[in-house]
Structure formats: C-alpha cells, structure tokens
Design an enzyme around this catalytic site. Structure first.
Site, PDB file in Angstrom:
ATOM      1  CE  LYS A  52      -4.299  -1.766   1.951  1.00 13.99           C
ATOM      2  NZ  LYS A  52      -5.309  -1.635   3.020  1.00 13.99           N
ATOM      3  NE  ARG A  53       7.053   0.006   2.016  1.00 17.52           N
ATOM      4  CZ  ARG A  53       8.169   0.231   1.323  1.00 17.52           C
ATOM      5  NH1 ARG A  53       8.425   1.455   0.880  1.00 17.52           N
ATOM      6  NH2 ARG A  53       9.012  -0.754   1.068  1.00 17.52           N
TER       7      ARG A  53
END
Length: 489
Positions: free
Chosen positions: A262-263
C-alpha cells in the site's frame, strides 16, 4: 483460429492494480486480433468470496471500459459440469479414486519435516544425515498416490477424492509467450486433487474446464500461476482437449524494487478513481507497466489495440511509479472534452464545499483554460478555489502584505477605471490595465500584487485579466471594494 482471452479474478477482495493490468492486456490482445474478451468470476472459495467484492470488480472493470463480450461467467454455477469432467476422466483412466485421507497426508508431511529437522542436529554423521534428508525429500516431494494404478477400496463406503494421474517420466515443456521456454520434470507434478470427498471441484479442475468450455485460446495471467500451468496442461491432455497458449506476466513491484504494498500505491483500482485519475489515464499508464513499443510513452486506446503484442512485454518486474502516473493522467486531462471533464470534476468540486450556481458558472467558463493546473481531478478542483472563495476573502499572509496602505490606494484608483470599462473581456481588461500603468507611471509589479491579493486572497491563480473576466464585473469590483473598505477602516 479466432482469439479468445479471459480475465478470471477471485471475488475475495477489490480489483487491485496488478489485476487491472492483466485484464487490460487480455482485452487489448483480443481486440487487436478481432477476437473476444471474456470475464469469469472465480467464486468457488465460498468462505472468502463475497457479492460485494464481485460488484466492486465489475464496477472497476466498467470504469476502465474493459467490457467483456459476453455476460460474466460465475464459476460456482458450473460445479456440476466440473464434476462430470472429473468422472469422465476416471472412466478414461486418466484420473482415479484415491482413498488416502487428509490426516494421512498431513502425517506424511509432518514426518518429512521431522526428518528434515533431525538431519540438522549437531554431531550427526554425514551418512545418517544423508539418509534422513533423502527420506524427508521423499515424504515432502509432490505426492504420488498408491491408488494411481487402481486397487480395491478399503471398504464399500470409504471416502475418496478424485486425483489426476500425473504424467510419468521426462521433462514437461511450455513455450510461454512472455517467459519463453520453461521446463520442469514430471516428478515435480503431483497427483493433484480434482474432486474433494464431497464431490466439489478444486480450483485446478474448474479453471481448465471453464477455459475449455469458453473456447479460450490464450491464457494471459500473472507469473505466480506459472507453476499451475504444468499441473493444468495434463488435465487438457487427459480429456484430449486443445491446450491454449500460455503467457505469464511478471509481477509489479514498488518504485524501490520491493514487493508492492500500500505504501507503494497497491490500492484498489476504484480508489484511483476516487483520487481523481481518469480511466484513460489509468489504462495508458497500466499499458506501460511492463510493455513497450519503441520510445512512445502515451497511447490512446485505439493505438494500444493496434500495437499491443506479447512480444512487447518485458520479463523483468515492472515498477509502479505514481509520479509517472500523474504525468500520464495530466496529459489525458488536457485532452479531455470540456463538457465531459466538467461533469467528472463536479464531485471533486463539491468535496471542496458548497458549489453555488455562480461559482459553478465561473469554473465552467475557466475550465478550458485551466486544464494544465492539476495532474488529477482532486488537484484540478483545488485549483479553482480562487473562483469560489466567499466574500470577504480570507487573506493569506502574502496577500495581507500586498494590501498595504499604498497598495489599497492603488486599488482605489484602479477601481475607478475598471468601473468605466465598456466591454468586460480578457482582452479589454488587459488593455485597460496596461494603459493605466503607462498613464500613472506604475509597473505591473506595483499594481499586480495588491490586485491579485484582493481578487484571490493569496490563492494560486493564473494571469489577472482572465481571472477578472471569469469572476465577472460585479464580483471583481466587489472583491476590490471589500479590501478598499477594510483598508479605509
């Protein structure tokens, strides 16, 4: 042969960026060759599959414009057909009933692990260690059932699974459309389960049967399925079916080369819509994630259909670069039709606050000239804040500085000239300000800052003449008067 491709997501979650790229590649390949692009929802995992996830996948596909040529096929509705094929394979002798229980298989694996651990003990002689490792390897190797050559069942009502009789001896070779020649030895392929003890089909069987029945000619999917290919091809062969062409796409990594998370931007495809990306921008960027055609960076859909081919797919993992995505999306914002872009922009404008009719009209007028002010619809909506600011404007620090006593006095004199302007257009306003500066001996550097401060409150905005045109005579003079009155107070 008419090309038929398929995208087959499992509805256990949202459609993420990797799945969207796979769907796009299947879509483009089918369209290039005048074929059909199909969608199959692989919902046989009843515990994890949800109607909400199915709806989200269909929504994301619809947003991207990846419309299948037939209604989506729901895999769970075909369990009877899958079971029939497994029983036919038993009749052919290419599959068999296996009475080894799940508990026995687990005990086998546990024993293998125990022997592997035992081989690592200190002080153990090399010969003993070699024996233990060999025994562990045999127990942990791909399972070949003792029932693969037949035999009487333990009892009349003994439970069983149906297993594929895996190929014996020699290498298995796949000519992959992306990976090239891939080879494994037959000993690496297990007697895989086709039907469970409750007569429900496994994923491996269902995929092959569905691809055959859907007339799929080309399977284009992630390379995490490459190993499965060597287990699925024997099912085709066991039924005497034509084997499709396989192409396995490399994974997508983060921009640092690490596993996508997700980052890095490993988000649901619909989240990108909410972040203000256009579907054509997303598709053009996804196309370049692992595929290339010369040095061209941006493709329209028509160009992509005409040029896309498996030979342009790289073997190395692609890297997700959100900055590059923004650049591509900004291009398509600039290319978008004004009416469509305005309609797409409305929800993002409303997210910024109430949108009164006058502000809406100003933004609609300014939009053709402001398309380069954002890489996303979120950024573009924010760029119009100066047009919808409520009077009296809240001044930023830089604006307060520009509205000194001297600055307000210059605004007062300029306001008189503006009120006498006959035509309120960008050209006439620009000409009037230039004439005023010449007549008073002022430079634009002297009159511009207080005028900009009064009109925008310090918010970013383009040239002053078009800003005043978009605001209109009444709003422009009203904003200037507000600051004159504040200065006089």
């Amino acid at each position: 042969m008419r090309v038929v491709t398929r995208f087959a997501p499992s509805p256990t979650g949202m459609l993420h960026i990797g799945g969207a790229r796979t769907a796009l590649f299947n879509y483009l390949f089918a369209k290039r060759y005048g074929g059909r692009f199909l969608l199959r929802i692989e919902d046989t995992d009843h515990e994890r599959s949800t109607p909400e996830a199915t709806a989200a996948i269909l929504d994301a596909m619809n947003w991207l414009g990846l419309t299948p040529d037939e209604p989506p096929l729901m895999q769970s509705e075909r369990a009877g057909r899958h079971a029939d094929v497994a029983h036919e394979m038993v009749a052919r002798g290419t599959a068999f009933r296996c009475y080894v229980s799940a508990e026995e298989l687990q005990a086998r694996r546990d024993l293998g692990e125990e022997k592997r651990v035992a081989a690592r003990r200190e002080g153990l002689g090399d010969a003993k260690k070699a024996v233990l490792l060999a025994e562990a390897g045999a127990l942990l190797a791909p399972f070949r059932s003792p029932w693969r050559d037949g035999g009487a069942p333990p009892s009349a009502d003994a439970p069983y699974v149906v297993r594929l009789r895996a190929p014996d001896g020699g290498d298995r070779i796949v000519e992959d459309g992306v990976q090239g020649t891939v080879k494994v030895h037959s000993s690496e392929i297990d007697d895989l389960v086709l039907l469970r003890t409750d007569n429900t089909p496994t994923y491996m069987l269902a995929v092959v049967v569905d691809d055959h029945d859907m007339d799929v000619t080309h399977v284009i999917r992630g390379d995490d399925h490459l190993r499965n290919t060597f287990r699925q091809i024997p099912i085709y062969e066991a039924m005497g079916w034509a084997v499709p062409h396989f192409s396995h796409l490399p994974m997508i990594h983060g921009n640092d080369g690490g596993k996508l998370s997700k980052r890095h931007g490993a988000l649901s495809t619909t989240v990108y819509r909410e972040l203000g990306y256009l579907p054509e921008g997303m598709k053009a960027y996804l196309l370049r994630l692992g595929w290339s055609h010369g040095d061209q960076e941006i493709f329209t859909e028509d160009e992509a259909i005409r040029l896309f081919g498996l030979d342009g797919i790289n073997k190395a993992p692609a890297r997700l670069d959100l900055e590059k995505l923004g650049t591509v999306n900004a291009h398509f914002i600039r290319e978008a039709g004004n009416d469509r872009l305005f309609d797409l922009l409305i929800p993002f404008l409303r997210a910024e606050g109430d949108l009164d009719p006058s502000a809406r009209d100003r933004i609609r007028t300014a939009l053709p000239h402001m398309k380069d002010r954002g890489a996303t619809l979120v950024e573009l909506a924010a760029a119009f804040r100066f047009l919808r600011a409520a009077r009296p404007l809240e001044l930023a620090k830089n604006a307060k500085k520009a509205l000194s006593e001297e600055g307000v006095d210059r605004l007062r004199k300029l306001s008189s000239e503006l009120r006498n302007l006959a035509a309120w257009t960008t050209a006439s306003i620009s000409e009037m300000i230039a004439t005023y500066c010449t007549a008073t001996g002022l430079s634009m550097g002297q009159i511009g800052p207080p005028l900009r401060a009064a009109l925008t409150g310090g918010l970013p905005a383009p040239d002053l003449a078009p800003v005043m045109d978009w605001l209109g005579r009444e709003e422009t003079l009203g904003r200037i008067d507000d600051q004159i009155q504040t200065g006089a107070g």
